[in-house]
Design a protein around this motif. Structure first.
Motif, PDB file in Angstrom:
ATOM      1  N   GLN A 110      62.453  -4.255  29.373  1.00  0.00           N
ATOM      2  CA  GLN A 110      62.367  -4.027  30.904  1.00  0.00           C
ATOM      3  C   GLN A 110      61.075  -4.102  31.607  1.00  0.00           C
ATOM      4  O   GLN A 110      60.866  -4.136  32.809  1.00  0.00           O
ATOM      5  N   GLY A 111      59.914  -4.437  30.842  1.00  0.00           N
ATOM      6  CA  GLY A 111      58.654  -4.629  31.414  1.00  0.00           C
ATOM      7  C   GLY A 111      57.975  -3.396  31.926  1.00  0.00           C
ATOM      8  O   GLY A 111      57.138  -3.018  32.479  1.00  0.00           O
ATOM      9  N   LYS A 112      58.650  -2.134  31.430  1.00  0.00           N
ATOM     10  CA  LYS A 112      58.076  -0.930  31.772  1.00  0.00           C
ATOM     11  C   LYS A 112      56.927  -0.494  30.828  1.00  0.00           C
ATOM     12  O   LYS A 112      56.740  -0.723  29.842  1.00  0.00           O
ATOM     13  N   TYR A 113      56.329   0.831  31.295  1.00  0.00           N
ATOM     14  CA  TYR A 113      55.420   1.582  30.582  1.00  0.00           C
ATOM     15  C   TYR A 113      55.867   1.829  29.243  1.00  0.00           C
ATOM     16  O   TYR A 113      56.919   2.571  29.286  1.00  0.00           O
ATOM     17  N   ILE A 114      55.014   1.488  28.126  1.00  0.00           N
ATOM     18  CA  ILE A 114      55.391   2.050  26.758  1.00  0.00           C
ATOM     19  C   ILE A 114      54.625   3.447  26.631  1.00  0.00           C
ATOM     20  O   ILE A 114      53.415   3.452  26.587  1.00  0.00           O
ATOM     21  N   ASP A 115      55.173   4.573  26.507  1.00  0.00           N
ATOM     22  CA  ASP A 115      54.573   5.933  26.339  1.00  0.00           C
ATOM     23  C   ASP A 115      54.072   6.039  24.837  1.00  0.00           C
ATOM     24  O   ASP A 115      54.756   5.640  24.003  1.00  0.00           O
ATOM     25  N   GLY A 116      52.765   6.379  24.952  1.00  0.00           N
ATOM     26  CA  GLY A 116      52.249   6.670  23.518  1.00  0.00           C
ATOM     27  C   GLY A 116      52.950   7.580  22.676  1.00  0.00           C
ATOM     28  O   GLY A 116      52.516   7.600  21.389  1.00  0.00           O
ATOM     29  N   LYS A 117      53.543   8.492  23.148  1.00  0.00           N
ATOM     30  CA  LYS A 117      54.371   9.333  22.387  1.00  0.00           C
ATOM     31  C   LYS A 117      55.302   8.938  21.352  1.00  0.00           C
ATOM     32  O   LYS A 117      55.484   9.236  20.213  1.00  0.00           O
ATOM     33  N   LEU A 126      61.484   2.131  22.791  1.00  0.00           N
ATOM     34  CA  LEU A 126      60.248   1.123  22.681  1.00  0.00           C
ATOM     35  C   LEU A 126      60.808  -0.067  23.270  1.00  0.00           C
ATOM     36  O   LEU A 126      60.456  -0.762  23.974  1.00  0.00           O
ATOM     37  N   GLN A 127      61.881  -0.549  22.730  1.00  0.00           N
ATOM     38  CA  GLN A 127      62.280  -1.718  22.516  1.00  0.00           C
ATOM     39  C   GLN A 127      63.028  -1.843  24.274  1.00  0.00           C
ATOM     40  O   GLN A 127      62.673  -3.167  24.815  1.00  0.00           O
ATOM     41  N   ARG A 128      63.863  -1.069  24.504  1.00  0.00           N
ATOM     42  CA  ARG A 128      64.078  -0.886  26.093  1.00  0.00           C
ATOM     43  C   ARG A 128      62.910  -0.949  26.886  1.00  0.00           C
ATOM     44  O   ARG A 128      63.204  -1.721  27.820  1.00  0.00           O
ATOM     45  N   ALA A 129      62.021  -0.222  26.740  1.00  0.00           N
ATOM     46  CA  ALA A 129      60.796  -0.343  27.761  1.00  0.00           C
ATOM     47  C   ALA A 129      60.326  -1.758  27.582  1.00  0.00           C
ATOM     48  O   ALA A 129      59.766  -2.089  28.781  1.00  0.00           O
ATOM     49  N   ARG A 130      60.171  -2.280  26.540  1.00  0.00           N
ATOM     50  CA  ARG A 130      59.316  -3.587  26.418  1.00  0.00           C
ATOM     51  C   ARG A 130      60.348  -4.497  27.014  1.00  0.00           C
ATOM     52  O   ARG A 130      59.547  -5.401  27.862  1.00  0.00           O
TER      53      ARG A 130
END
Length: 167
Positions: A41-48, A35-39
Motif C-alpha cells: 500500500q506504499g505506507k510507512y513500515i514501522d521499525g517494531k 509488513l507486506q500489507r504496508a509495503r
C-alpha cells in the motif's frame, strides 16, 4: 544410551532447536503479513515489525546452525543463546504492551497480533531453556587442564587441587 550413535542429550537439543526454528518462522510469518500489507500500500513500515522480523530471522538461522553436531561445546554459543533470549523478551514486552489488553472486537488482525505476542513469549522461554541447557552442557563437557602448567588434561570428576600427596 544412544540411538545410532547419538546421545539422548543431543537428541533433546535437536528437538528443542527444531521447535525454536518452527516458532521463529511462525513469528516471521505473523509479523510479515503487516509488513507486506504496508509495503504493497506504499505506507510507512514501522521499525517494531522490522525488529520482530530480524529477531525471528536470527533465531531461525541460529536454530539451524545449532543442529550441527558438537557446536554446543563452545562457550560463545551459550552467550548467544542468552542474547537471543533477551531479544525475544524485548519483543514480547514491546508487542505485549501494545496488544495484550487490546480487545479484538472481531478484528482478525488484532487477534493475530495477540496470538503473535504469546508465540513471542514461548520463543523467549525456549531460548531461556536452551541457554540453561547449553550452559550446563558446556560446564560438564569443557576441556579442563591442571592449574599450574596447563598440560595435564583432567577428567570429569578430577579436582584441580590436591589435598594430600600420595606416593
Amino acid at each position: 544410551m544412544s540411538l545410532l550413535g547419538m546421545t539422548v542429550s543431543y537428541l533433546l537439543f535437536c528437538l528443542l532447536h527444531f521447535v525454536q526454528f518452527v516458532l521463529a518462522i511462525t513469528v516471521c510469518g505473523l509479523y510479515g503479513v503487516d509488513l507486506q500489507r504496508a509495503r504493497s500500500q506504499g505506507k510507512y513500515i514501522d521499525g517494531k515489525w522490522v525488529y520482530a522480523e530480524v529477531v525471528g530471522g536470527l533465531a531461525a538461522l541460529t536454530a539451524i546452525l545449532y543442529l550441527i553436531p558438537f557446536i554446543l561445546r563452545f562457550a560463545v554459543i551459550t552467550i548467544w543463546s542468552f542474547v537471543l533470549f533477551v531479544l525475544w523478551i524485548a519483543l514480547f514486552g514491546l508487542f505485549g504492551s501494545m496488544y495484550i489488553h487490546e480487545d479484538p472486537e472481531g478484528n482478525g488482525d488484532i487477534q493475530r497480533m495477540k496470538n503473535a505476542v504469546w508465540v513471542d513469549l514461548v520463543n523467549a522461554l525456549l531460548w531461556l531453556i536452551g541457554f540453561i541447557g547449553s550452559a550446563a552442557y558446556w560446564w560438564t563437557h569443557r576441556d579442563r587442564r591442571s592449574r599450574f602448567t596447563g598440560r595435564a588434561k583432567l577428567g570429569r570428576n578430577a579436582s584441580t587441587r590436591s589435598t594430600a600427596w600420595t606416593a
